[in-house]
Design an enzyme around this catalytic site. Structure first.
Site, PDB file in Angstrom:
ATOM      1  CG  ASP A  43       3.987   2.267   4.394  1.00  0.00           C
ATOM      2  OD1 ASP A  43       3.967   3.112   3.492  1.00  0.00           O
ATOM      3  OD2 ASP A  43       3.893   1.048   4.183  1.00  0.00           O
ATOM      4  CB  SER A 103       5.074  -1.637   6.356  1.00  0.00           C
ATOM      5  OG  SER A 103       5.419  -0.378   5.853  1.00  0.00           O
ATOM      6  CD  GLU A 224       1.217  -1.681  -0.867  1.00  0.00           C
ATOM      7  OE1 GLU A 224       2.298  -2.172  -1.224  1.00  0.00           O
ATOM      8  OE2 GLU A 224       0.985  -0.460  -0.923  1.00  0.00           O
TER       9      GLU A 224
HETATM   10  C1  FRU Z   1       3.095   0.664   1.359  1.00  0.00           C
HETATM   11  C2  FRU Z   1       4.256  -0.284   1.143  1.00  0.00           C
HETATM   12  C3  FRU Z   1       4.127  -1.535   1.990  1.00  0.00           C
HETATM   13  C4  FRU Z   1       5.562  -1.992   2.110  1.00  0.00           C
HETATM   14  C5  FRU Z   1       6.286  -0.666   2.219  1.00  0.00           C
HETATM   15  C6  FRU Z   1       7.661  -0.649   1.626  1.00  0.00           C
HETATM   16  O1  FRU Z   1       3.395   1.977   1.046  1.00  0.00           O
HETATM   17  O2  FRU Z   1       4.374  -0.623  -0.228  1.00  0.00           O
HETATM   18  O3  FRU Z   1       3.269  -2.508   1.464  1.00  0.00           O
HETATM   19  O4  FRU Z   1       5.779  -2.800   3.209  1.00  0.00           O
HETATM   20  O5  FRU Z   1       5.476   0.288   1.571  1.00  0.00           O
HETATM   21  O6  FRU Z   1       8.272   0.572   1.875  1.00  0.00           O
END
Ligand code: FRU
Length: 474
Positions: A43, A103, A224
């Site tokens: 992300d 993230s 997410e």
């Molecule tokens: C989305 C996610 C988020 C998390 C991050 C971990 O791709 O699963 O929800 O914070 O990636 O890398």
């Protein structure tokens, strides 16, 4: 600086150095898209313009191209096109983030850059890691210079989230509106429904729960990376839901990224429903936006997806995986959220060829193709094996890999598109982004041509267009 962070910094820098010394030729490293120097990227995080510089942080697992412990990687740019890697300013160096700096977002203030993220902790033991065994801590790290974070503060833990939530609460997006700070987080309820939690604060540190945003019927089990912003008189709400089932041509990817407009004041009203997918291609997830100094709403997404088994990215052989999309300017036109490459891109190209009728060319690895269509079928073949095709009769636009190796397992995605008057293709070594009708419909995919495979063919009865490239950037 915390000792553990110093140590991590050293290890990450060594890993980057080791990779660049290995000097293995890297045929698929893009010119314009942000890619990790080594290891894995997911992300985009903390997107912002701070003191005249654009910052893109991202989920970064430096020690393995297939993933691993998450840091925040960091790249900066002055024009949204040339990005420079700056290291990993946030590392898992605290008890509240020791299994991953997950993230989050950035709040660019006069006195500093406020970075909010989820500190991931997984306890060892026999847990389901949904309702037990996990911590999703909301953490703030403040940076004065936009480069180094000075200290981390734990703002919230599970005890501060509504009781009906599981331990999956994450990805704080923070912004300021009417003098108040808002934070929205993605969550999974104990009944396995994806929702988003809205908080507010007067001082950027103490957040109070305001309301839960949820659709009438469940739309996936987890939401997410939520985002919420005002644009062209609309309140846009964005999420990346997990657990949405495919429905005809829709929701064909493992996980989705969707938006909708909220009616009324988001602080007290508005039910997220009638979602629309942001991207119809194979590789798009977890987008985030920020407001640039000149008032543009700019979005960057992860040009990849987690947990995908059907297709791969052969860059793994070169020690890295995944990129971010080009920054896209958002706007609302005729009730549709449109995405277009940032206007800065126009200045990148310094060669142009115009064509009327069909077009065929041995291309550079990085180019832009713009096709105007008078309303008939149109077919664009990229690298002799990726077909972009609008079927006028069925009113479907297809992105279809005819050469399985070129798509590394990717097959075909389609979307109903009633008219196609303009298609813009951005091809950047191993990335293709397609923008239709001023950005109403977008398709993103990775692809892996051999060096001598870069070419393009455009066929159609009523077409004309432009091919653009960069003289010094083959
Ligand atoms: C989305 C996610 C988020 C998390 C991050 C971990 O791709 O699963 O929800 O914070 O990636 O890398």
């Amino acid at each position: 600086m915390n000792v553990l962070h110093k140590l991590w910094n050293q290890l990450v820098a060594d890993e980057v150095r080791r990779k660049s010394r290995a000097g293995k030729e890297d045929p698929w490293r893009p010119k314009l898209h942000i890619a990790p120097p080594v290891g894995w990227l997911n992300d985009p995080n903390g997107l912002c313009e701070y003191q005249g510089v654009y910052h893109a942080f991202y989920q970064f697992a430096p020690f393995g191209a297939e993933g691993g412990l998450k840091f925040w990687g960091h790249a900066v740019s002055r024009d949204l096109l040339h990005w420079e890697y700056q290291g990993a300013p946030l590392s898992p160096d605290q008890p509240f983030d020791c299994h991953g700096v997950y993230s989050g977002s950035a709040l660019a203030e006069e006195d500093g850059l406020y970075l909010y993220y989820t500190g991931n902790v997984k306890h060892a033991g026999d847990y389901d890691y949904v309702c037990t065994g996990r911590e999703s801590n909301t953490v703030l790290a403040v940076s004065r210079d936009g480069m180094q974070a000075e200290k981390k503060e734990l703002l919230m833990t599970a005890a501060d989230y509504p009781e009906e939530m599981t331990l999956h609460v994450r990805d704080p997006k923070v912004w300021k509106q009417d003098g108040i700070y808002y934070m929205i987080q993605g969550a999974r309820t104990r009944k396995n429904k994806g929702v988003a939690l809205l908080f507010s604060s007067e001082d950027r540190r103490h957040f109070r729960f305001v309301r839960c945003l949820e659709s009438k019927e469940a739309f996936g089990y987890m939401w997410e990376c939520p985002d919420l912003f005002e644009l062209d008189g609309k309140t846009v709400f964005a999420i990346s839901p997990q657990g949405v089932e495919a429905k005809g041509l829709r929701y064909q990817n493992l996980y989705q990224s969707v938006t909708c407009f909220l009616d009324g004041d988001f602080r007290s009203a508005g039910t997220p429903d009638n979602f629309r997918e942001l991207d119809g291609g194979f590789d798009f997830y977890a987008p985030q936006t920020f407001l640039s100094g000149d008032g543009r709403r700019i979005q960057i997404g992860w040009m990849g997806l987690p947990d995908v088994k059907d297709y791969t990215n052969p860059t793994v052989d070169y020690g890295w995986q995944h990129v971010l999309t080009l920054p896209r300017e958002l706007s609302v036109k005729d009730g549709v959220l449109c995405q277009n490459p940032v206007r800065e891109l126009a200045a990148w190209w310094n060669q142009e060829e115009r064509f009327t009728g069909g077009f065929q060319k041995q291309t550079d690895s990085c180019y832009e193709l713009e096709v105007e269509n008078g309303g008939r079928d149109v077919r664009i073949t990229i690298a002799s094996g990726l077909l972009l095709h609008w079927d006028r009769q069925k009113k479907i636009f297809w992105m279809e890999f005819q050469d399985p190796k070129l798509g590394a397992g990717r097959t075909r995605r389609g979307r109903e598109v009633p008219e196609v008057s303009r298609i813009r293709v951005l091809a950047d070594v191993s990335c293709v982004e397609v923008f239709m009708n001023e950005g109403q419909d977008v398709f993103s995919t990775r692809y892996y041509p051999k060096e001598d495979q870069y070419r393009v063919t455009v066929e159609g009865e009523d077409i004309k267009g432009n091919y653009r490239s960069h003289r010094d950037c083959r």
